[in-house]
Structure formats: structure tokens, C-alpha cells
Design a protein around this motif. Structure first.
Motif, PDB file in Angstrom:
ATOM      1  N   TYR A   1       0.922  -1.262   0.090  1.00  0.00           N
ATOM      2  CA  TYR A   1       0.053  -0.039  -0.092  1.00  0.00           C
ATOM      3  C   TYR A   1       0.863   1.301   0.044  1.00  0.00           C
ATOM      4  O   TYR A   1       0.521   2.214  -0.693  1.00  0.00           O
ATOM      5  CB  TYR A   1      -0.831  -0.066   0.987  1.00  0.00           C
ATOM      6  N   GLU A   2       1.876   1.212   0.828  1.00  0.00           N
ATOM      7  CA  GLU A   2       2.669   2.497   0.887  1.00  0.00           C
ATOM      8  C   GLU A   2       3.501   2.622  -0.077  1.00  0.00           C
ATOM      9  O   GLU A   2       4.066   3.869  -0.537  1.00  0.00           O
ATOM     10  CB  GLU A   2       3.742   2.382   2.108  1.00  0.00           C
TER      11      GLU A   2
ATOM     12  N   GLN B   1      -3.810   5.250  -2.880  1.00  0.00           N
ATOM     13  CA  GLN B   1      -3.687   5.684  -1.225  1.00  0.00           C
ATOM     14  C   GLN B   1      -4.624   6.757  -1.350  1.00  0.00           C
ATOM     15  O   GLN B   1      -4.941   7.580  -2.535  1.00  0.00           O
ATOM     16  CB  GLN B   1      -2.408   6.615  -1.490  1.00  0.00           C
TER      17      GLN B   1
ATOM     18  N   THR C   1      -5.264   3.356   5.799  1.00  0.00           N
ATOM     19  CA  THR C   1      -6.257   3.753   4.703  1.00  0.00           C
ATOM     20  C   THR C   1      -7.031   4.886   5.130  1.00  0.00           C
ATOM     21  O   THR C   1      -7.714   5.083   4.144  1.00  0.00           O
ATOM     22  CB  THR C   1      -6.893   2.624   4.200  1.00  0.00           C
TER      23      THR C   1
END
Length: 547
Positions: A493-494, A500, A524
Motif C-alpha cells: 500500500y505504501e 492511497q 487507509t
């Protein structure tokens, strides 16, 4: 439900005076009540064990109220009053049990005679006043504190717009939002009183009639409401969570519509009160009819305590609300906008907002149908999803169903992705496709939670745009059984900027990990909705306030 219990000191003198007053009222002044159901100037229930002994065992407890439980249906805005309520209960020897529900749907619950409640404590009773049932169901009400719904603008942005020196009109706010000069956050008018009040303020002001808005006015103001909606970049199902989301990441917005009491707690926000006026929440603690003498006495004792001078001062200091202890020097003057005087007007305004005006929702539902979901769990899941297709529902429940222009994507998963379905709700609101898909879900397989979530977020990112509100709803009843795990997902995710900013709203159910769901929501900028009591329908409907 939140329950807090404590002891009290003697209030015999107060009780004696109350009895004398009651006798006089009964004989000569039938209207001698605190506020006899007078027409005013409009998150989830949890139970915690008591932390103190039974107050009825306290020899100093008021004999008329000691040991009495007052069951109150309240707006979640009341949560910041818990420390004060704890002290009230310690002094009075009563128990106050709070169940939280939104102002509109909570009002409808009470007006339908549902639930076993002694009192309500919503930010406002203006919506309640529109129901014919109120006169029979409400015994008395007493305003405890006040706060208008205003606009909080970042200090530098307020200076650039000139709103720090001169408050804008509502028309000027609309122009700024439509032109892209001003992006804002606002809670859902369907589920939150602050969002609802802001919508009524705006619609009434731009109608230009100088009177309460009518159903006929709704069509007239629809185009300006649509222009206003173009500036919304942050949404929420509650006033408190809106400020939490803003505090965590305010980069997408220039300001927020919310209660003055919340705006004043952020030193970087300038309070802006539109010239045309606002609506003030007056927080009436309201006793329902026929609850018995003990409950009535407990209600009266609690009202007397909360309206006491020292307590009014404490409320003002701790919650930043206006009270009898605040002076004109402490408050900015506001022009009060009239509330609609017809139930049909409120429903027409809300219906227009959700189906025609606001940015449509772009939702990805990631649905776990692994083997553990068999039987009653799958039946509950289907019922919860199908509740969002009930076009014949009454009141605000009808506004929580899927609406025209919304995009719905289902990603069914177990050990991997089992099926996908994309649906766009047409102008006719036909939801037969959703019902057919949900009815066909079946349970088998493991739980590849995070791998599937990566796919769900990528799907959401593909259709994310400035003219929609994009999110992912994650439902699972168990812990992840396949790679990647939460750590691997966090790293992915990062490293992926395209996903994002898309909030993940996770439903905690069954054996799902509360710690992992909490971390996922934090990562999130989403939220966890607890369906541990098995009520999936309530959880899904609560989530709709955020979509």
C-alpha cells in the motif's frame, strides 16, 4: 450502550422543593414543567460493565431516584459529555445508559414507538417536531447547551478568500465551491445532524424567500445545491469522525462544515458564519411519556444537575458549547435560519441530495464467502446487502439504499477471487441486478483477505475521479489464511500511490482480527464498524453514511 454508575450525596432539600412545586403545579398550574414538549426554535451502541457499586446501596442517595436507571437514546455528539455525566451519576445515585443513533433515524425510531427508552438526547428536536406523534410520545424537554453549525476554514485559506475579515453569504460559498476555489468536508445529511443542518442552512438561504424552505423550493435550489456539492472532497457518517479524518489528513480540503464546538477546538481553523444565517443545535434532554414516577424523578434530577450554574460553566469550558454560563462577549452573534415546517420538505430535500445532487458513490464491496461463512452467517450477509436494495423502505431508511448514478462493484472472495460484478444504478433506481447477484453467493474456501484487498483497491482506483466519492467496503468473518499478510499489504500500500486516499471501511464480524482491522483502517484513513453482536444489517446501513 454505555453505562456509568456511581453514588450520590443527599439532595433531600431539592427533593422537598420539587415535591412542593409538583403539588402547586397539579393544583393550580398544569403547565408548570421545565419545557413541556415545546416546539424548539433538527454511531453505534455499545455496552460496558459498570465500574462502581450499586448506587442504591449508598445511604446518602436521593430516596426518590437512588438506583433508578435512565435509558437514553442519544446522538453520538453526546459522547464528550460522559465525564460530566459520570459526576452527575455519582452525585445523584442514578444510572444513565446511553444508546447512540443518528438524529434523523433515531427520531424515527422513537416516533414509531420502537425501542425501550426513557428519554432522548439528540442535538435537536426540530425534526421530531414535524411528527404528529410527538405530542403523545414526549412528556417534557429541556435544552442543556447550544452550538450552531458553522464553517471552519484553514487560517491561510480564509485570509486568501477574505472570509477572515468579512463573512461570505451562502451564495458566495456556493460560487467558491463550484469554481474549485474552496474544497470542503461535510458529514452525511442523512446520518448526521451537522450535515443535515448545513444542507438546510444552504437550501433555505439560496431559496431567497426569507422563510422556511418548502418542498416546492427544493426543485428551485437543486442546481445551486449541485454546484455546492462539486466542492465536497471529504465525507463522513458522523460529525466526530469528520474531524478525526480532517485532523489526520486535511490536504484535500480547505475547511469543514461542523458544530462550532468542534471547530473551536482546532486553533488552525477560523470560524466562518455565513451572513444569511445558520441553525443552532440546542441539545434538548427529552423525557418520553409514561415512563413512571421513578424515571420522571431521575430525569428531573439530571436536568436540574446539568442546568446548575457550576455545571453549565463546566460544560462551556470542557465542550466549547454555549450555555447559560456564557456571555455575549463569549459568543459570536448568529442569525437563526428557520427549520422546515413540513416533514415532506425534509424528505424531498434529502432525497434530492442523495439521488440527484451530491457526488455519486463509487463503491467496491469486497465480500468474504469462505467456508466459515456457511449457514446463518451467509444468510445474515445476504440480508444485510439486500437491505440496501429495499426501494420501498420508509423515512431515512429509503435514503440508505443504493441510489441512482452510483457505481457498485462486488468482489467475492475466499482462497482467491470467486466472482466479480459491476453495476451502475440507473435513473429509475432499479436494483434487480444487485439482488440477483447477492442471492447467488455461496460459501466455500479459505480467506485470502489482503491479496483480494489489493485487487479491490486497484479496481476502485481505476474509476476514482473528482466527480465521485470512492471507497472500499471490506467484509470478512475470519483471519487471513493466505499471503500476503497485514505486513506485506502495508508495504504494498505504501508503495502504490494510485490507491492511497481511498478509505477502506472494514466490518468486524466473527473471528476477524480486531487489531488487524484497526490497523487497516488507520493505514487507509478508513474506519472499523463493529458487528460483533451479529447485526450485519445495522453495520452496512451505518457504513452507507460514509459512502
Amino acid at each position: 450502550m454505555t453505562a456509568v454508575v456511581a453514588h450520590s450525596r443527599s439532595r433531600a432539600l431539592a427533593v422537598l422543593l420539587a415535591l412542593v412545586c409538583a403539588l402547586v403545579c397539579a393544583v393550580a398550574l398544569p403547565a408548570c414543567s421545565r419545557n413541556e414538549a415545546a416546539e424548539p426554535a433538527p454511531d453505534d451502541a455499545r455496552e460496558q460493565p459498570a465500574t462502581n457499586p450499586d448506587p442504591s446501596s449508598d445511604p446518602e442517595a436521593d430516596p426518590d431516584v437512588a438506583g433508578t436507571t435512565l435509558r437514553v437514546l442519544a446522538g453520538s455528539e453526546i459522547k464528550d459529555m460522559l465525564p460530566i455525566l459520570e459526576d452527575a451519576q455519582a452525585e445523584l445515585g442514578i444510572t444513565v445508559e446511553l444508546t447512540y443513533q443518528g438524529t434523523l433515524d433515531g427520531t424515527e425510531t422513537v416516533m414509531a414507538g420502537e425501542g425501550d427508552f426513557d428519554a432522548t438526547w439528540f442535538p435537536s428536536n426540530a425534526y421530531m417536531t414535524l411528527f404528529d406523534e410527538k405530542s403523545a410520545l414526549v412528556s417534557e424537554e429541556a435544552s442543556i447547551m447550544r452550538t450552531p453549525v458553522v464553517l471552519g476554514v484553514k487560517r491561510d485559506r480564509a485570509a486568501e478568500l477574505g472570509w477572515d475579515e468579512k463573512s461570505p453569504t451562502w451564495a458566495e460559498v456556493v460560487d467558491a465551491a463550484a469554481s474549485g476555489e474552496f474544497a470542503y468536508g461535510m458529514s452525511s445529511p442523512v446520518s448526521s445532524n451537522s450535515g443535515f443542518s448545513a444542507l438546510v442552512e444552504l437550501a433555505t438561504a439560496i431559496s431567497g424567500t426569507g422563510a422556511a424552505i418548502t418542498a416546492a423550493d427544493v426543485d428551485v435550489v437543486a442546481s445551486d445545491l449541485t454546484r455546492f456539492a462539486q466542492g465536497q472532497a471529504l465525507t463522513s457518517g458522523s460529525s466526530g469522525w469528520l474531524m478525526e479524518a480532517y485532523d489526520k489528513d486535511s490536504s484535500a480540503v480547505d475547511g469543514v462544515f461542523n458544530y462550532e464546538s468542534l471547530i473551536l477546538q482546532d486553533p488552525d481553523l477560523v470560524e466562518v458564519i455565513p451572513q444569511d444565517g445558520v441553525i443552532t443545535a440546542d441539545y434538548p434532554l427529552t423525557l418520553l411519556s409514561g415512563r413512571g414516577e421513578k424515571v420522571e424523578a431521575a430525569y428531573g434530577a439530571l436536568v436540574d444537575y446539568l442546568r446548575r450554574d457550576d455545571v453549565q460553566q463546566r460544560i462551556a469550558e470542557e465542550t466549547h458549547r454555549r450555555t447559560d454560563a456564557t456571555t455575549p462577549d463569549d459568543e459570536r452573534m448568529v442569525f437563526e435560519i428557520p427549520f422546515p415546517n413540513r416533514l415532506a420538505t425534509v424528505r424531498a430535500l434529502l432525497s434530492s441530495w442523495v439521488s440527484e445532487v451530491r457526488k455519486p458513490a463509487n463503491m467496491v464491496f469486497q465480500i468474504d464467502t469462505s467456508g466459515s461463512m456457511g449457514g446463518e452467517r451467509l444468510d445474515a450477509l445476504k440480508a444485510a446487502l439486500l437491505s440496501l436494495t429495499e426501494t420501498g423502505a420508509d423515512g431515512t431508511a429509503a435514503l440508505l439504499t443504493f441510489q441512482p448514478r452510483e457505481m457498485i462493484r462486488f468482489v467475492e472472495f475466499a482462497s482467491g477471487i470467486k466472482s466479480e460484478k459491476d453495476l451502475v444504478v440507473g435513473e429509475d433506481g432499479n436494483l434487480a441486478g444487485v439482488s440477483s447477484y447477492v442471492s447467488g453467493l455461496s460459501a466455500v474456501g479459505g480467506t485470502a483477505l489482503y491479496g483480494t484487498l489489493q485487487h479491490a483497491l486497484e479496481l476502485a482506483a481505476q474509476t476514482r475521479a473528482d466527480d465521485n466519492v470512492t471507497s472500499v467496503v471490506l467484509f470478512s468473518d475470519g483471519e487471513n489464511t493466505d499471503a500476503p499478510g497485514i505486513e506485506g499489504f502495508a508495504q504494498w500500500y505504501e508503495a502504490n500511490e494510485t490507491v492511497q486516499g481511498i478509505p477502506v471501511y472494514a466490518i468486524l464480524f466473527g473471528e476477524a482480527s480486531a487489531d488487524e482491522m484497526g490497523r487497516l483502517a488507520e493505514l487507509t484513513s478508513g474506519r472499523v464498524f463493529d458487528a460483533g453482536d451479529g447485526d450485519l444489517t445495522a453495520a452496512f446501513k451505518e457504513i452507507r453514511g460514509y459512502l
